[in-house]
Design a protein around this motif. Structure first.
Motif, PDB file in Angstrom:
ATOM      1  N   PHE A  30       0.841  -1.184   0.000  1.00  0.00           N
ATOM      2  CA  PHE A  30       0.000   0.000   0.000  1.00  0.00           C
ATOM      3  C   PHE A  30       0.884   1.245   0.000  1.00  0.00           C
ATOM      4  CE2 PHE A  30      -2.144  -3.330   2.480  1.00  0.00           C
ATOM      5  CZ  PHE A  30      -3.272  -3.518   1.698  1.00  0.00           C
ATOM      6  N   PRO A  31       0.617   2.221  -0.873  1.00  0.00           N
ATOM      7  CA  PRO A  31       1.420   3.440  -0.900  1.00  0.00           C
ATOM      8  C   PRO A  31       1.066   4.366   0.261  1.00  0.00           C
ATOM      9  CG  PRO A  31      -0.346   3.609  -2.482  1.00  0.00           C
ATOM     10  CD  PRO A  31      -0.437   2.218  -1.911  1.00  0.00           C
ATOM     11  N   ILE A  32       2.034   5.167   0.681  1.00  0.00           N
ATOM     12  CA  ILE A  32       1.843   6.171   1.725  1.00  0.00           C
ATOM     13  C   ILE A  32       2.049   7.537   1.083  1.00  0.00           C
ATOM     14  CG2 ILE A  32       2.706   7.091   3.910  1.00  0.00           C
ATOM     15  CD1 ILE A  32       3.533   4.217   4.626  1.00  0.00           C
ATOM     16  N   SER A  33       1.029   8.358   1.076  1.00  0.00           N
ATOM     17  CA  SER A  33       1.102   9.662   0.423  1.00  0.00           C
ATOM     18  C   SER A  33       1.869  10.654   1.282  1.00  0.00           C
ATOM     19  CB  SER A  33      -0.300  10.208   0.148  1.00  0.00           C
ATOM     20  OG  SER A  33      -1.026   9.334  -0.697  1.00  0.00           O
ATOM     21  N   GLY A  34       2.517  11.588   0.611  1.00  0.00           N
ATOM     22  CA  GLY A  34       3.181  12.670   1.315  1.00  0.00           C
ATOM     23  C   GLY A  34       4.641  12.391   1.610  1.00  0.00           C
ATOM     24  N   THR A  35       5.318  13.398   2.116  1.00  0.00           N
ATOM     25  CA  THR A  35       6.722  13.296   2.504  1.00  0.00           C
ATOM     26  C   THR A  35       6.889  13.934   3.873  1.00  0.00           C
ATOM     27  OG1 THR A  35       7.244  15.380   1.381  1.00  0.00           O
ATOM     28  CG2 THR A  35       7.561  13.336   0.126  1.00  0.00           C
ATOM     29  N   GLY A  36       7.975  13.626   4.521  1.00  0.00           N
ATOM     30  CA  GLY A  36       8.265  14.175   5.840  1.00  0.00           C
ATOM     31  C   GLY A  36       9.583  13.651   6.345  1.00  0.00           C
TER      32      GLY A  36
END
Length: 607
Positions: free
Chosen positions: A557-563
């Motif tokens: 499953f992809p995880i959206s966003g960056t951090g």
């Protein structure tokens, strides 16, 4: 692809236009079945029902209507519907312009006040059929039905505004007309299609029954060609017309950008959409009986997963019975151009685009195709950056829980009550678990069972595994993978999952809220087989059951966003019965740009 549908694709990226259930536009029609008129009408009615009412008598809808009918050439003005007049926005609105009900209130709206217990409550306030009109012209139309008019007739002139309207008053010209012998009104050519689609919406939206959220009764509004049925009434069914003319107006005056933008403003406020603006071809299917030109709804829950020199895209299957397959398109920009990747129609719900350049983002969309070769609108556009993936964390649960690797909370241990969910040895406990091989040569697995039929686990049966925070600075295309297995309900008769059972994967970046990124739930509703399946569109029902019950099955499953810091949780729940399922080898990976300065030595490989 037409400019109109391209506009829809671009707007589908803006989640602020979400509908009443917080659904972004590309998901709004997910439950609609376009296979035939018999399936289209009830599923479309269900999709647009349940919208949020905007108060009428307290004036809450004025600012929305003024935004919707703003003059695109001058933001301090509105353009009135009938006269095409430029009117300055004022606070004493009723004296300059007022709110015109395209479906007259006297035809089926029992009340003229905001009374939540009355039939007129919702249709009277529905912004999809409310327009700003010069006060004098609103009263001129009165409750005249919509139709072509013949002599004797009277002209209601329009102004030349923004390049349309005005000119000769020879019939029909660019003007409104009303009959002096029958109660009919002919809307001018630039707005007649909009008027048609507004009353078609009312015919579809209000079918009697009750509001699906509030339970308030709603009227049954019907478009007809039989003008003898059209009469002022406070009861249902109530009639308006003229249907055949309305259908012709829909064809004569197609959807334009002004109408589409107006619909978007209304949708953002009251939470539902006018499907005849989004899908003009629905009109011929529902009112003409010809659905051959109606495409499937666009595919949902599109996910892109990168790999070296390629990206694999997956999506949820469409529900249409006349579905033929899918096409996948890719490009270097979210606005295109897009190139079709597949040489022949795809029947699976996944496809790999190969030969891509590592480190360069690729944008993808999916369209469904039916047996008449109609292609759907674009799906949501997703992106991924091809390149070698780096494993950030790989947790196989071989070591006991530890704050430096992972922690377990809730619903653990077997105190004799019978329900438990914890870290177990394969083929040892829980007893009878139908996994015969230890994938990746790992001995331990997070698993559980309810052998005594108790209703809930301790702490309501909710069990959470939280991985230690993971450094993801500069990393893109992050995804979480895991292996999942379940006890086979066809082998173990008492093992059917309950409706409340689930396995959920959450992610949060930099201490933000937990976001659901993956879910496994019961396939089907109560009374069906009750097997565990992946819930591809996150609607609470498993879509595709696990392919094997004798081995662990891989999912990503992809995880959206960056951090900078990522936290991953796997949450499971048993509601009751003798169900069992398990998971193992939770892995988080991503693509780290060479120039980012991120070093893989800072990431942990956990055992």
């Amino acid at each position: 692809m037409s400019a109109y549908y391209r506009l829809i694709s671009v707007i589908s990226l803006v989640p602020a236009l979400a509908a009443a259930l917080n659904l972004p536009p590309e998901f709004f029609y997910a439950s609609v079945d376009t296979s035939s008129a018999a399936t289209l009408r009830p599923t479309l009615h269900a999709a647009i029902s349940g919208h949020t009412r905007i108060d009428y008598d307290n004036g809450a809808n004025w600012p929305i209507l003024e935004a919707a009918d703003t003059n695109p050439a001058e933001s301090t003005e509105i353009v009135d519907f009938y006269g095409n007049r430029r009117l300055i926005k004022v606070t004493d609105r009723g004296s300059q312009y007022n709110r015109e009900h395209m479906w007259p209130q006297s035809y089926g709206f029992p009340q003229s006040i905001d009374n939540a217990g009355e039939l007129g409550y919702y249709p009277r306030t529905d912004l999809h059929a409310l327009f700003l009109a010069a006060a004098s012209l609103n009263s001129t139309r009165n409750n005249r039905w919509l139709d072509y008019v013949s002599s004797p007739r009277t002209v209601v002139q329009t102004d030349l505004t923004n390049g349309v309207g005005g000119g000769s008053t020879t019939y029909p010209g660019n003007h409104n007309w009303y009959s002096t012998s029958v109660n009919a009104w002919e809307t001018w050519n630039w707005r007649r299609g909009e008027a048609a689609r507004a009353v078609l919406y009312m015919d579809l939206r209000y079918e009697g029954g009750t509001h699906p959220v509030t339970g308030n009764p709603e009227p049954d509004l019907i478009l007809t060609d039989n003008t003898t049925l059209i009469a002022a009434t406070t009861t249902s069914p109530a009639y308006m017309g003229v249907l055949s003319s309305v259908l012709q107006w829909h064809q004569e005056d197609p959807v334009n950008s002004v109408e589409f933008n107006r619909m978007e403003i209304v949708a953002a406020s009251q939470g539902n959409r006018n499907p005849f603006v989004d899908y003009p071809e629905f009109v011929e299917c529902l009112y003409g009986g010809d659905c051959s030109g109606v495409p499937p709804i666009n595919p949902q829950n599109v996910i892109a997963l990168p790999a070296p020199s390629s990206v694999t895209v997956t999506w949820a299957p469409r529900i249409e019975s006349d579905l033929a397959g899918y096409n996948v398109y890719f490009g270097a920009s979210p606005t295109g151009p897009f190139t079709k990747s597949n040489s022949s129609l795809l029947t699976a719900t996944n496809h790999t685009v190969s030969g891509l350049t590592d480190g360069v983002a690729t944008y993808l969309l999916v369209r469904a195709v039916d047996t008449d070769s109609n292609e759907s609108h674009d799906s949501a556009i997703v992106s991924a950056t091809p390149g070698p993936r780096t494993t950030l964390v790989a947790e196989s649960f071989e070591e006991a829980p530890s704050p430096s690797s992972y922690t377990i909370t809730g619903g653990t241990g077997n105190s004799g009550a019978g329900d438990y969910f914890d870290r177990f040895v394969y083929l040892s406990t829980p007893s009878g678990f139908n996994v015969v091989t230890a994938d990746r040569n790992q001995l331990y697995v997070i698993a559980g069972e309810d052998t005594n039929g108790n209703a809930i686990l301790p702490t309501d049966g909710i069990h959470t595994v939280t991985l230690a925070p993971i450094t993801v600075t500069g990393v893109t295309d992050i995804q979480v993978s895991l292996l999942v297995a379940a006890r086979d309900a066809s082998v173990y008769d008492t093992a059917a999952l309950s409706n409340g059972d689930y396995l959920r994967v959450f992610a949060s970046l930099d201490g933000g809220s937990d976001v659901l990124v993956g879910q496994f739930t019961r396939v089907g509703t109560s009374g069906s087989n009750g097997k565990l399946g992946v819930d591809t569109n996150l609607d609470g029902l498993g879509d595709t059951e696990l392919p094997s019950y004798t081995a662990m099955n891989p999912y990503s499953f992809p995880i959206s966003g960056t951090g900078d810091q990522l936290t991953v949780k796997v949450v499971t729940r048993f509601e009751g019965g003798s169900e069992q399922f398990a998971y193992d080898f939770v892995e988080v990976s991503g693509v780290a740009p060479v120039s980012s300065g991120v070093s893989v030595t800072g990431w942990m490989m956990l055992d």
